[in-house]
Enzyme design. Structure first.
Site, short mmCIF file in Angstrom:
data_model
loop_
_atom_site.label_atom_id
_atom_site.label_comp_id
_atom_site.label_asym_id
_atom_site.label_seq_id
_atom_site.Cartn_x
_atom_site.Cartn_y
_atom_site.Cartn_z
N LYS A 6 0.86 -1.19 0.00
CA LYS A 6 0.00 0.00 0.00
C LYS A 6 0.89 1.23 0.00
CE LYS A 6 -4.53 0.67 0.16
NZ LYS A 6 -5.60 -0.26 -0.25
P1 NAD Z 1 -12.76 7.82 -2.96
O1 NAD Z 1 -11.71 8.82 -2.68
O2 NAD Z 1 -13.18 7.60 -4.37
O3 NAD Z 1 -14.07 8.17 -2.11
C1 NAD Z 1 -14.04 8.31 -0.74
C2 NAD Z 1 -15.40 8.83 -0.28
O4 NAD Z 1 -15.45 8.85 1.15
C3 NAD Z 1 -15.68 10.26 -0.74
O5 NAD Z 1 -17.03 10.37 -1.08
C4 NAD Z 1 -15.36 11.08 0.50
O6 NAD Z 1 -16.03 12.32 0.54
C5 NAD Z 1 -15.85 10.14 1.58
N1 NAD Z 1 -15.31 10.41 2.90
C6 NAD Z 1 -14.05 10.80 3.24
N2 NAD Z 1 -13.95 10.98 4.56
C7 NAD Z 1 -15.18 10.70 5.08
C8 NAD Z 1 -15.73 10.72 6.37
N3 NAD Z 1 -14.98 11.05 7.42
N4 NAD Z 1 -17.03 10.36 6.53
C9 NAD Z 1 -17.76 10.03 5.46
N5 NAD Z 1 -17.31 10.00 4.21
C10 NAD Z 1 -16.04 10.33 4.01
O7 NAD Z 1 -12.24 6.46 -2.29
P2 NAD Z 1 -12.67 4.97 -2.64
O8 NAD Z 1 -11.73 4.46 -3.67
O9 NAD Z 1 -14.13 4.91 -2.88
O10 NAD Z 1 -12.31 4.24 -1.28
C11 NAD Z 1 -13.21 4.17 -0.18
C12 NAD Z 1 -12.82 3.02 0.73
O11 NAD Z 1 -12.84 1.80 -0.03
C13 NAD Z 1 -11.41 3.10 1.32
O12 NAD Z 1 -11.43 2.52 2.60
C14 NAD Z 1 -10.59 2.25 0.39
O13 NAD Z 1 -9.42 1.74 1.02
C15 NAD Z 1 -11.59 1.15 0.09
N6 NAD Z 1 -11.31 0.39 -1.13
C16 NAD Z 1 -11.21 1.01 -2.34
C17 NAD Z 1 -10.96 0.25 -3.48
C18 NAD Z 1 -10.90 0.87 -4.86
O14 NAD Z 1 -10.83 0.11 -5.83
N7 NAD Z 1 -10.97 2.18 -5.02
C19 NAD Z 1 -10.81 -1.13 -3.38
C20 NAD Z 1 -10.93 -1.74 -2.13
C21 NAD Z 1 -11.20 -0.96 -1.02
#
Ligand code: NAD
Length: 419
Positions: A109
């Protein structure tokens, strides 16, 4: 992560989860000692010329937890609270996730402590390129392959790919996944995590005899994972009654207009000022009565403080590490069916793996092929976890971790300890 360098609330939690699974597996103590901490970690300074002419120095990280099964794989996070401990925890979870779903990949990561929402496009590009240059000798298509995570997207992946390629003197598409399709990305990657999450929710609903077309869902986080999950859930007839992002949440018991929410988020890059539903806080959102709750933002959202007030039947973890081990015990007693992060959000890394394979072969698949293969892998993993949870009489998280950790440990024992 027993030494102070890696210590943070997230890394303590990841190790606590590991220790519980290791004890249940009766894991070889020498193997356990190696798995409790990453193999390697890099901290870099990322000097970036800001639009006002000043140079701001950001701090970046890349952590490689374990590569016994194959190259390190894991996203890059841009968020103000990124630190070595958090990145190490996320790298460890990637190791178990790749192993659980049977990918020949290890766990890594990366991240930069910054707030991407306050950076101009030019600043974001400069910072990304310098971060890439700083970690250039640490990553590689056979070594460590980054991908998007919170705060990064396909544009950021394109800049990383371009910077790496400029240094090598030729296009190296396979250095990152989650790229735009036009430069070697795969069809279906952008939707993969949210889509995969919904595949696992469908399996869970079948298992507990829940008719999803009569169900309600609440989703925290409206980024890549949350917004696709909302869209896909609505598509199969689930009523979305609550959504949120970092600016706050919105609730309507009669159902929120999903297409309009997606339009707002697309236009404004957040839900701020959204005219639909009643405004609520993120804390209130998590406690809404619903059938399916999807945390898809940050880790440690469901803790011993609020777990007793969680009112869903299925908790599908889109985010990594949203539930603490103390909360797990409370949720289990309440009878909440948890689809743990390493299973629920594994769709992202599965399709990242497909992208890497396609790039290495220069041979590209249709979106249907991608989605079918994704579904097969996730259904198989779901059934394996369910089977383990029944046989060992443990919850779904412990079952998933036991499978993931055991495969890694078995490979380590075969390969032995070098020198
Ligand atoms: P992203 O940046 O596209 O979106 C994140 C979202 O969370 C945004 O809408 C943001 O405004 C919101 N957010 C941030 N802080 C917040 C808070 N304190 N309370 C509520 N909402 C909040 O990110 P993503 O890629 O969607 O990732 C989200 C989660 O999913 C993370 O934990 C990431 O590790 C996990 N994840 C992502 C992927 C991927 O393919 N992108 C894969 C596996 C896991």
């Amino acid at each position: 992560m027993s030494t102070v360098e890696w210590r943070s609330p997230a890394s303590e939690m990841a190790v606590q989860q590991f220790d519980i699974a290791a004890a249940k597996l009766n894991l070889d103590a020498n193997v356990a000692a190696r798995l409790r901490r990453p193999e390697r970690a890099l901290i870099v300074s990322v000097p970036t010329r800001m639009d006002n002419g000043h140079v701001q120095v950001f701090t970046g990280f890349r952590v490689q937890h374990n590569d016994v099964l194959g190259p390190f794989k894991g996203g890059i996070r841009y968020h103000p609270e990124v630190n070595l401990g958090e990145v190490s925890a996320l790298a460890m979870w990637m190791t178990w996730k790749c192993s659980l779903v049977g990918l020949p990949l290890g766990g890594g990561k990366g991240g930069v402590a910054c707030d991407p929402a306050t950076l101009s496009r030019h600043e974001l590009q400069s910072m990304t390129r310098r971060y890439t240059a700083e970690i250039l000798n640490f990553i590689g298509p056979d070594v460590d392959v980054p991908a998007p995570d919170m705060g990064t997207n396909e544009q950021v992946m394109a800049w990383i790919m371009d910077t790496y390629s400029q240094h090598k003197g030729h296009a190296v598409a396979e250095i990152v996944t989650g790229k735009p399709v036009s430069i070697g990305g795969t069809l279906g990657r952008r939707e993969a995590t949210g889509r995969g999450l919904v595949y696992t929710i469908i399996e869970a609903a079948k298992h507990i005899n829940m008719d999803l077309s009569k169900c309600t869902a609440v989703v925290q986080g409206f980024g890549n994972v949350g917004s696709v999950a909302v869209k896909e859930l609505a598509h199969i007839g689930v009523k979305i009654i609550g959504v949120s992002d970092r600016t706050g949440g919105f609730y309507d018991a009669k159902g929120l207009p999903v297409d309009k929410l997606l339009e707002v988020a697309d236009k404004n890059h957040s839900l701020e000022g959204c005219p639909y539903g009643e405004k609520i806080t993120n804390e209130e959102l998590l406690e809404l009565k619903c059938d399916v709750l999807v945390p898809a933002a940050l880790e440690m959202q469901i803790t011993r403080i609020n777990a007793a007030r969680i009112q869903c039947r299925i908790l599908a973890e889109g985010a990594n590490g949203p539930t603490t081990p103390e909360a797990d015990i409370i949720l289990r007693d309440k009878g909440v069916f948890v689809i743990p992060d390493v299973l629920a959000n594994a769709g992202g890394v599965v399709v990242s793996y497909f992208e890497w394979v396609q790039d290495l072969q220069n041979f590209f698949w249709t979106e249907d092929e991608v989605n079918h293969k994704l579904r097969d892998i996730l259904m198989k993993a779901f059934l394996q976890v369910l089977d383990m949870s029944r046989k060992q009489d443990v919850d779904m998280r412990l079952a998933a971790l036991m499978i993931g950790i055991n495969r890694v440990a078995t490979a380590m024992l075969w390969r032995g300890l070098y020198a």
